[in-house]
Design an enzyme around this catalytic site. Structure first.
Site, PDB file in Angstrom:
ATOM      1  N   GLU A  48      21.869 132.168 -34.594  1.00  0.00           N
ATOM      2  CA  GLU A  48      22.768 133.252 -35.020  1.00  0.00           C
ATOM      3  C   GLU A  48      22.179 133.900 -36.290  1.00  0.00           C
ATOM      4  O   GLU A  48      21.618 133.196 -37.133  1.00  0.00           O
ATOM      5  CB  GLU A  48      24.135 132.614 -35.338  1.00  0.00           C
ATOM      6  CG  GLU A  48      25.201 133.531 -35.862  1.00  0.00           C
ATOM      7  CD  GLU A  48      26.498 132.752 -36.173  1.00  0.00           C
ATOM      8  OE1 GLU A  48      26.458 131.495 -36.229  1.00  0.00           O
ATOM      9  OE2 GLU A  48      27.544 133.402 -36.346  1.00  0.00           O
TER      10      GLU A  48
ATOM     11  N   LYS B  22      29.938 138.861 -31.245  1.00  0.00           N
ATOM     12  CA  LYS B  22      30.679 137.587 -31.344  1.00  0.00           C
ATOM     13  C   LYS B  22      32.181 137.820 -31.288  1.00  0.00           C
ATOM     14  O   LYS B  22      32.738 138.586 -32.093  1.00  0.00           O
ATOM     15  CB  LYS B  22      30.291 136.892 -32.653  1.00  0.00           C
ATOM     16  CG  LYS B  22      30.882 135.501 -32.845  1.00  0.00           C
ATOM     17  CD  LYS B  22      30.327 134.881 -34.137  1.00  0.00           C
ATOM     18  CE  LYS B  22      30.775 133.449 -34.335  1.00  0.00           C
ATOM     19  NZ  LYS B  22      30.180 132.838 -35.545  1.00  0.00           N
TER      20      LYS B  22
ATOM     21  N   CYS C  22      27.812 130.701 -31.722  1.00  0.00           N
ATOM     22  CA  CYS C  22      28.330 129.648 -32.601  1.00  0.00           C
ATOM     23  C   CYS C  22      29.789 129.291 -32.327  1.00  0.00           C
ATOM     24  O   CYS C  22      30.102 128.702 -31.310  1.00  0.00           O
ATOM     25  CB  CYS C  22      28.077 130.028 -34.055  1.00  0.00           C
ATOM     26  SG  CYS C  22      28.019 128.567 -35.123  1.00  0.00           S
TER      27      CYS C  22
HETATM   28  C1  ACM Z   1      29.793 129.664 -37.070  1.00  0.00           C
HETATM   29  O1  ACM Z   1      30.439 130.228 -36.187  1.00  0.00           O
HETATM   30  N1  ACM Z   1      28.702 130.214 -37.579  1.00  0.00           N
HETATM   31  C2  ACM Z   1      30.196 128.361 -37.573  1.00  0.00           C
END
Ligand code: ACM
Length: 263
Positions: free
Chosen positions: A38, A109, A142
């Protein structure tokens, strides 16, 4: 099919140097699908909107996506990488999918974690799956792991491999991905980062490494150490993810009872 990840410690704000580290690491690697962490080139711990604005890039016109396309073409592989994206005055914690023929897709995301909510807008692309030829791949980023709906949606849309760029801080995800794979009969490639960031007087963040490749049977095919840079490639048989048969009486998706589930 050879799938891999590069676990490393990006330095905050050093986009070009971070990219050079990736290039150096993958220069002699043979891989069909590479997953990077990420926010792989920008770093993670932003401290102001101005900082986000200065590091977030257009996709696919921005320099990071263009360089990724160049690597994918030269190395004849597909790459998934996390990127800070800007689009029409908003900022997204995104990931791009590129291949030998260029740009393929973008995912923003869905489930932002902690202070990410101060700097990024929640993703509006939805969870998507792309057929790249050797496999159907979906992207989650993530903290999306914390919502089983993310992996389930990707699997229901046909994903055989969950590409999972990460900057994990909490300890649970590497083990939880075993369940995500088992309950969806898919492969996952979690590419996490290592190292620490401590910026602007904020508490230090320590990233937990343990990038991994997990099989549809829930087997950890490879897990990296918590604190060491590592480039890993694992050979997988994607067809294992196509069969949702569990036993003579159970088929994973056929036996779902959505009319009894909450939405
Ligand atoms: C995250 O979503 N970077 C913990």
């Amino acid at each position: 099919m050879r799938v891999g990840f590069y676990q490393f410690a990006p330095v905050f704000g050093e986009v070009n140097n971070n990219f050079d580290s990736v290039i150096a690491a993958v220069s002699s690697m043979e891989c069909d699908l590479l997953v990077l962490p990420e926010l792989a080139m920008s770093g993670y711990q932003f401290i102001s909107q101005e900082e986000v604005a200065s590091l977030a890039e257009l996709v696919p016109e921005g320099p990071t996506t263009r360089r990724l396309m160049d690597v994918a073409k030269r190395r004849d592989m597909f790459v998934v990488a996390g990127i800070a994206e800007q689009f029409q005055g908003r900022f997204y914690n995104s990931a791009v999918l590129v291949g030998p023929s260029g740009f393929i897709g973008l995912y923003r995301k869905t489930h932002l974690f902690d202070e990410e909510t101060l700097f990024f807008s929640p993703g509006d692309t939805g969870l998507q799956v792309w057929d790249i030829g050797p496999a159907k791949v979906g992207i989650m980023i993530c903290f999306d792991w914390f919502y089983p709906e993310a992996a389930r949606t990707l699997a229901l849309k046909g994903a055989e491999i969950l590409c999972h760029p990460s900057n994990l801080i909490l300890p649970h995800c590497p083990d939880a991905m075993v369940t995500r794979c088992l309950e969806n009969r898919v492969f996952s490639v979690t590419a996490n980062r290592i190292g620490q960031e401590e910026r602007g007087g904020k508490p230090a963040l320590t990233f937990i490494g343990k990038s991994e490749v997990v099989s549809p049977g829930g087997k950890i095919l490879h897990r990296a150490p918590p604190d060491k840079e590592e480039l890993t490639v694992v050979d997988i048989d994607v067809t294992e993810a196509r069969d949702k048969w569990l036993n003579p009486y159970n088929d994973l998706f056929r036996d779902r009872q959505p009319h009894l589930y909450a939405s």
